[in-house]
Design an enzyme around this catalytic site. Structure first.
Site, mmCIF file in Angstrom:
data_model
loop_
_atom_site.group_PDB
_atom_site.id
_atom_site.type_symbol
_atom_site.label_atom_id
_atom_site.label_comp_id
_atom_site.label_asym_id
_atom_site.label_seq_id
_atom_site.Cartn_x
_atom_site.Cartn_y
_atom_site.Cartn_z
ATOM 1 N N ASN A 7 37.138 26.208 37.866
ATOM 2 C CA ASN A 7 37.968 27.355 38.247
ATOM 3 C C ASN A 7 37.311 28.063 39.447
ATOM 4 O OD1 ASN A 7 38.755 30.137 38.360
ATOM 5 N ND2 ASN A 7 39.743 29.902 36.376
ATOM 6 N N ASP A 9 38.494 30.816 41.041
ATOM 7 C CA ASP A 9 38.969 32.202 41.231
ATOM 8 C C ASP A 9 37.885 33.119 41.802
ATOM 9 O OD1 ASP A 9 41.249 31.345 39.955
ATOM 10 O OD2 ASP A 9 40.951 32.539 38.143
ATOM 11 N N HIS A 10 36.651 32.931 41.334
ATOM 12 C CA HIS A 10 35.608 33.899 41.710
ATOM 13 C C HIS A 10 35.176 33.773 43.167
ATOM 14 C CE1 HIS A 10 35.423 35.664 37.805
ATOM 15 N NE2 HIS A 10 35.430 34.453 37.290
ATOM 16 N N ARG A 18 36.256 41.951 50.626
ATOM 17 C CA ARG A 18 36.357 42.428 52.014
ATOM 18 C C ARG A 18 37.743 42.191 52.615
ATOM 19 N NH1 ARG A 18 31.220 43.149 54.762
ATOM 20 N NH2 ARG A 18 30.065 44.319 53.205
ATOM 21 N N HIS A 43 43.904 30.800 38.799
ATOM 22 C CA HIS A 43 44.760 31.741 38.075
ATOM 23 C C HIS A 43 45.421 32.633 39.120
ATOM 24 C CE1 HIS A 43 45.038 34.987 34.654
ATOM 25 N NE2 HIS A 43 46.185 34.768 35.243
ATOM 26 N N ARG A 45 47.298 35.633 39.572
ATOM 27 C CA ARG A 45 47.655 36.802 38.763
ATOM 28 C C ARG A 45 48.775 37.590 39.427
ATOM 29 N NH1 ARG A 45 43.277 38.192 34.900
ATOM 30 N NH2 ARG A 45 44.557 40.002 34.489
ATOM 31 N N ARG A 49 44.745 39.754 42.480
ATOM 32 C CA ARG A 49 43.426 40.344 42.734
ATOM 33 C C ARG A 49 42.429 39.326 43.310
ATOM 34 N NH1 ARG A 49 41.218 41.418 36.654
ATOM 35 N NH2 ARG A 49 43.176 42.543 36.511
ATOM 36 N N HIS A 50 42.665 38.031 43.099
ATOM 37 C CA HIS A 50 41.747 37.047 43.708
ATOM 38 C C HIS A 50 42.524 35.923 44.403
ATOM 39 C CE1 HIS A 50 42.325 35.414 39.686
ATOM 40 N NE2 HIS A 50 41.381 36.153 39.116
ATOM 41 N N GLU A 70 46.903 28.474 36.144
ATOM 42 C CA GLU A 70 46.992 29.452 35.048
ATOM 43 C C GLU A 70 47.889 30.586 35.512
ATOM 44 O OE1 GLU A 70 43.113 30.918 34.253
ATOM 45 O OE2 GLU A 70 42.366 28.993 33.586
ATOM 46 N N THR A 101 40.784 37.393 31.474
ATOM 47 C CA THR A 101 41.722 37.161 30.371
ATOM 48 C C THR A 101 41.055 37.485 29.041
ATOM 49 O OG1 THR A 101 42.448 35.287 31.702
ATOM 50 C CG2 THR A 101 43.398 35.493 29.503
ATOM 51 N N GLU A 151 45.011 25.171 25.245
ATOM 52 C CA GLU A 151 43.644 25.420 25.704
ATOM 53 C C GLU A 151 43.052 26.417 24.719
ATOM 54 O OE1 GLU A 151 42.849 26.497 29.822
ATOM 55 O OE2 GLU A 151 40.916 27.350 29.223
ATOM 56 N N HIS A 192 36.610 29.403 28.661
ATOM 57 C CA HIS A 192 36.333 30.830 28.771
ATOM 58 C C HIS A 192 34.930 31.137 28.278
ATOM 59 C CE1 HIS A 192 36.980 35.063 29.362
ATOM 60 N NE2 HIS A 192 38.097 34.742 29.974
ATOM 61 N N GLY A 193 34.109 31.606 29.211
ATOM 62 C CA GLY A 193 32.756 32.029 28.872
ATOM 63 C C GLY A 193 31.761 30.880 28.693
ATOM 64 N N GLY A 214 34.623 28.498 35.026
ATOM 65 C CA GLY A 214 34.632 29.172 36.318
ATOM 66 C C GLY A 214 33.394 29.997 36.576
ATOM 67 N N HIS A 215 33.273 31.114 35.852
ATOM 68 C CA HIS A 215 32.294 32.125 36.216
ATOM 69 C C HIS A 215 30.866 31.595 36.273
ATOM 70 C CE1 HIS A 215 29.880 35.840 35.778
ATOM 71 N NE2 HIS A 215 30.815 36.307 36.607
HETATM 72 N N1 PXP Z 1 40.490 29.223 30.859
HETATM 73 C C1 PXP Z 1 41.334 30.278 31.030
HETATM 74 C C2 PXP Z 1 42.715 30.186 30.451
HETATM 75 C C3 PXP Z 1 40.935 31.417 31.750
HETATM 76 O O1 PXP Z 1 41.797 32.444 31.910
HETATM 77 C C4 PXP Z 1 39.652 31.437 32.329
HETATM 78 C C5 PXP Z 1 39.227 32.622 33.136
HETATM 79 O O2 PXP Z 1 40.004 32.685 34.288
HETATM 80 C C6 PXP Z 1 38.819 30.312 32.138
HETATM 81 C C7 PXP Z 1 39.254 29.247 31.377
HETATM 82 C C8 PXP Z 1 37.448 30.249 32.735
HETATM 83 O O3 PXP Z 1 36.630 31.219 32.160
HETATM 84 P P1 PXP Z 1 35.191 31.487 32.775
HETATM 85 O O4 PXP Z 1 35.410 32.002 34.161
HETATM 86 O O5 PXP Z 1 34.600 32.481 31.835
HETATM 87 O O6 PXP Z 1 34.475 30.156 32.774
#
Ligand code: PXP
Length: 249
Positions: A7, A9-10, A18, A43, A45, A49-50, A70, A101, A151, A192-193, A214-215
């Protein structure tokens, strides 16, 4: 072996700090693929925002692997998805005030609108996943609606202290949910996480086909570069495949 969707997004979050042109999530997506990512996740949104719509369109055109978009199940997003045609759409709940999320979809509370949204995407040949907590009733409802995939939200597992009893219980819930989904004929992703410390037990679950991360990858990439960050995660997942949980019986 479990595959990895990265992912990006970040990267876009940093760019939007900026409102400029860099860093570019489109370049990040290609670099992640070169380092072994099996898919790219973004994602889009409602509040943009990103990730922006252009990012999704250009990533769609430039990546060699598959795109997991997403999004919330809104009319605006359905029109965008039907035009861009990602390989997979994952419906997620969205709240403007949240940092990320929080929690999975309440499929039972939104049966009618989700059924219509899934049908609209199926008409366009798009595979649909629902992002849900590892709970029996949500999985049953997802299967009833004809979702192709769930998921499983790994947030509660990821937020628990490493190796704690709470984390072990959450892992058992995820294993059970994955088994149940497969019994219902629904394929299983998870995310997620997830990070470099907690990913292995999740990657050992045979029923889970893809992890979306992602993160933690982008955070590591800020220090060591995206290629190294993606390769490090791929090698942990490969290590997990050598000793899978015996959970498919
Ligand atoms: N899966 C879904 C559905 C999410 O919304 C996210 C966060 O955007 C992720 C996975 C990835 O989560 P993380 O950035 O914590 O790895």
């Amino acid at each position: 072996m479990t595959t990895l969707g990265v992912n990006v997004d970040h990267i876009a979050t940093l760019r939007e700090a900026r409102k400029g042109r860099e860093p570019d999530p489109i370049i990040a997506a290609s670099l992640a693929e070169l380092a072994g990512a099996d898919g790219i996740v973004v994602h889009l949104r409602e509040d943009r925002r990103h990730i922006q719509e252009r990012d999704v369109r250009v990533i769609r055109e430039t990546i060699q692997s598959k795109l997991d978009l997403e999004m919330a199940a809104t009319e605006e997003m359905l029109l965008i998805a039907r035009e861009i045609k990602p390989e997979l759409v994952t419906f997620v709940p969205e709240k403007r005030e949240e940092l990320t999320t929080e929690g999975g979809l309440d499929v039972i509370a939104c049966m009618q609108s989700l059924r219509r949204a899934i049908d609209r995407l199926h008409e366009s040949g798009i595979v649909v996943a629902l992002f849900i907590d590892p709970e029996t009733k949500q999985i049953e409802a997802a299967a009833e609606l004809g979702a192709d995939c769930v998921e499983i939200h790994t947030g509660r597992y990821a937020n628990a202290s490493l190796h704690s009893k709470v984390q072990k219980n959450e892992l058992l819930c995820i294993i059970e949910a994955a088994k149940q989904a497969r019994r219902c004929g629904v394929s299983v992703n998870a995310g997620h996480g997830l990070d470099y410390q907690n990913v292995i037990p999740i990657a050992q679950i045979l029923e889970i086909e893809e992890l979306n991360i992602g993160h933690s990858i982008i955070s590591r990439a800020a220090l060591v570069g995206i290629s190294t960050a993606v390769r490090d995660m791929k090698s942990l997942i490969a290590k997990a495949a050598l000793s899978p949980h015996l959970s498919s019986a």
